[in-house]
Design a protein around this motif. Structure first.
Motif: not given
Length: 292
Positions: A146-168
């Motif tokens: 229930e947000r804009s497509p731009t906000a959804a893109r930002q959510l995915a980007s934040r999640g991706r950065r955290r996954v890439q930084a922490a995932k072994a």
């Protein structure tokens, strides 16, 4: 088309998308049991009030399952404040190789990724899972959160950065992982401290989940020497009861007697060394596991 025929058509379409929906829900919730609960609730909503356009139910079902998972994650977060020890996913375990097991493991995702996904906000997790894993367009994800497509893109980007930084990233060669796990099991059974140390990454992390209470309700242990000490103290458990298994598609250990699983141990092997050890002993997460 009468009501009975319409219901049969909807049921057939739901079953056609069940595997995809279960894979989405498991990655969102880290629980086979909760994923099935989410699918059951989605079917009830479809049965009670189907959409006007039933030609392609996948986007509608993705939205419904996504919102159900968001609600379940938010409720879980409010309960987590009183949870002692580490919260770990409900594992997908295969003790013997068979065509049926291959079908089960096809939907499995590594414990290391699920542990990282637990650090994301519910909205970040949903946007990352739907877009990066299942290639759902941001326009559809926006409707779920229930947000804009731009906000959804930002959510995915934040999640991706955290996954890439922490995932072994585990070793790609399953045979290499299996040799390390076999050596780990032999060393743990024998309480061989030096052998255990040689298999552990210097920054190895040991997490245990006993359901928020009991002897496994302890904080993570970090460091090869500290982890080896803990494992050596548990040699009496590994010796008679531990055996090889595939845990979420990667070599691991299942501990227990036939028909009664005590714990499941997932191991993440990186560059030939064990980087993460996840011991799942929560009875609620092991209730459905049996092996011969």
């Amino acid at each position: 088309m009468n009501d009975e025929e319409t219901r049969a058509l909807l049921a057939g379409e739901f079953e056609r998308h069940r595997r995809y929906l279960r894979a989405v829900a498991y990655r969102m919730l880290g629980s086979v049991t909760e994923a099935e609960d989410a699918l059951q609730e989605a079917w009830l909503r479809l049965d009670r009030r189907p959409p006007d356009d039933t030609a392609d139910l996948r986007p509608w079902l993705t939205t419904v399952v996504g919102r159900i998972c968001l609600d379940m994650l938010r409720a879980r977060r409010s309960r987590r404040e009183e949870y002692a020890g580490s919260w770990l996913p409900e594992p997908i375990v295969v003790a013997d190789e068979s065509p049926e097991d291959e079908a089960v493991l096809a939907d499995a995702v590594g414990l290391a990724l699920l542990v990282v996904l637990e650090t994301l906000t519910p909205a970040e997790r949903l946007a990352f899972v739907l877009h990066d894993v299942f290639a759902v367009p941001f326009e559809e994800i926006a409707r779920v959160v229930e947000r804009s497509p731009t906000a959804a893109r930002q959510l995915a980007s934040r999640g991706r950065r955290r996954v890439q930084a922490a995932k072994a990233e585990p070793d790609a060669d399953l045979a290499v992982q299996q040799r390390v796990v076999d050596a780990f099991l032999a060393a743990a059974r024998g309480g061989d401290f030096d052998a255990l140390l040689s298999l552990l990454d210097p920054e190895v992390v040991l997490r245990t989940d006993g359901g928020g209470r009991g002897p496994l309700a302890r904080p993570p242990v970090v460091g090869a020497t500290q982890v080896a000490d803990v494992l050596r103290s548990r040699a009496h458990v590994f010796a008679p009861l531990g055996r090889r298994a595939l845990v979420n598609g990667e070599p691991g250990v299942i501990v227990g007697t036939p028909g009664h699983v005590v714990s499941v141990v997932g191991l993440t092997v990186v560059a030939g060394l064990i980087r993460e050890i996840d011991i799942i002993g929560d009875p609620a997460k092991l209730r459905g596991l049996e092996f011969a």
